[in-house]
Design an enzyme around this catalytic site. Structure first.
Site, PDB file in Angstrom:
ATOM      1  N   ASN A  22       0.863  -1.195   0.000  1.00  0.00           N
ATOM      2  CA  ASN A  22       0.000   0.000   0.000  1.00  0.00           C
ATOM      3  C   ASN A  22       0.893   1.237   0.000  1.00  0.00           C
ATOM      4  O   ASN A  22       2.110   1.128   0.121  1.00  0.00           O
ATOM      5  CB  ASN A  22      -0.961  -0.011   1.195  1.00  0.00           C
ATOM      6  CG  ASN A  22      -0.224  -0.086   2.508  1.00  0.00           C
ATOM      7  OD1 ASN A  22       0.619   0.766   2.803  1.00  0.00           O
ATOM      8  ND2 ASN A  22      -0.495  -1.101   3.306  1.00  0.00           N
ATOM      9  N   GLY A  30      -2.909  -9.855   3.724  1.00  0.00           N
ATOM     10  CA  GLY A  30      -2.731 -10.551   2.456  1.00  0.00           C
ATOM     11  C   GLY A  30      -1.278 -10.917   2.172  1.00  0.00           C
ATOM     12  O   GLY A  30      -0.519 -11.303   3.065  1.00  0.00           O
ATOM     13  N   ASP A  32       1.154  -8.980   1.406  1.00  0.00           N
ATOM     14  CA  ASP A  32       2.038  -8.016   2.074  1.00  0.00           C
ATOM     15  C   ASP A  32       2.387  -8.521   3.482  1.00  0.00           C
ATOM     16  O   ASP A  32       3.573  -8.575   3.870  1.00  0.00           O
ATOM     17  CB  ASP A  32       1.295  -6.668   2.140  1.00  0.00           C
ATOM     18  CG  ASP A  32       2.196  -5.490   2.481  1.00  0.00           C
ATOM     19  OD1 ASP A  32       3.419  -5.665   2.542  1.00  0.00           O
ATOM     20  OD2 ASP A  32       1.651  -4.377   2.668  1.00  0.00           O
ATOM     21  N   GLY A 121      -7.136  -8.927  -4.206  1.00  0.00           N
ATOM     22  CA  GLY A 121      -7.585  -9.300  -2.869  1.00  0.00           C
ATOM     23  C   GLY A 121      -8.388  -8.160  -2.264  1.00  0.00           C
ATOM     24  O   GLY A 121      -9.468  -7.808  -2.737  1.00  0.00           O
TER      25      GLY A 121
END
Ligand code: AR6
Length: 169
Positions: A22, A30, A32, A121
């Site tokens: 982000n 997710g 990340d 996602g």
């Protein structure tokens, strides 16, 4: 060559793996979350330096960090668009994510790079359009740029993305 596999990108031993991050680069859920968890704190340390230097990462752009404890060589963080109906340039921004990640991989002499299905996602990008956009961007890059990239792996975590992506190749 584009290869489609089903699995967890944190396990992939490529020269670079790509994170669906982000704008803050400070981690999240997710893929990340999985990358930061498996890679350890060195990745976040590099992200903090980038945040201090340039205020994070804009949607469609990409930055590169260490891969910490991961088997990959680097992590390339890119920020996909949040799907908002498709009239806010979402497909073009997603196209740029793949282009900019591939440019960073090329500039760091990578031969192999693995991508997750960016934006599909939490960011709710429709999976078929995301797959079509990803494949188009990767193909365009491989054909048009001078690079040493011999393998691009699309790592699908869920069955739906795996089926959709396999049908495109
Ligand atoms: N390996 C490969 N793919 C994965 C993995 C994994 N370990 N885990 C999930 N996926 P998402 P986004 C797939 O939500 O939509 C984060 O909080 C998943 O099945 O991770 O770009 C960031 O910090 C899906 O297909 O990323 C941002 O805030 C794909 O990865 C936000 O989510 C992308 O899902 C970004 O949203």
């Amino acid at each position: 060559m584009i290869q489609i596999i089903k699995g967890d990108i944190t396990q992939i031993k490529a020269d670079a793996i790509v994170n669906a991050a982000n704008n803050s680069l400070m981690g999240g859920g997710g893929v990340d979350g999985a990358i930061h968890k498996a890679g350890g704190p060195a990745i976040l340390e590099d992200c903090k330096k980038i945040l201090a230097r340039q205020g994070g990462c804009r949607t469609g752009e990409a930055v590169i960090t260490t891969a910490g404890n991961l088997p990959a060589g680097y992590v390339i963080h890119t920020v996909g668009p949040v799907w908002n109906g498709g009239k806010n340039g979402e497909p073009e921004l997603l196209y740029h994510c793949y282009q900019n990640a591939l440019k960073l991989a090329r500039d760091h002499q990578c031969k192999t790079i693995a991508f997750p299905n960016i934006s599909t996602g939490v960011y709710r990008f429709p999976k078929p359009l995301a797959a079509e956009t990803a494949h188009r961007s990767i193909r365009d890059f491989l054909e048009s740029s001078e690079h040493r990239i011999s393998e691009v792996i699309i790592v699908c975590f869920d069955d739906e993305n795996y089926q959709i992506n396999r049908e495109i190749v």
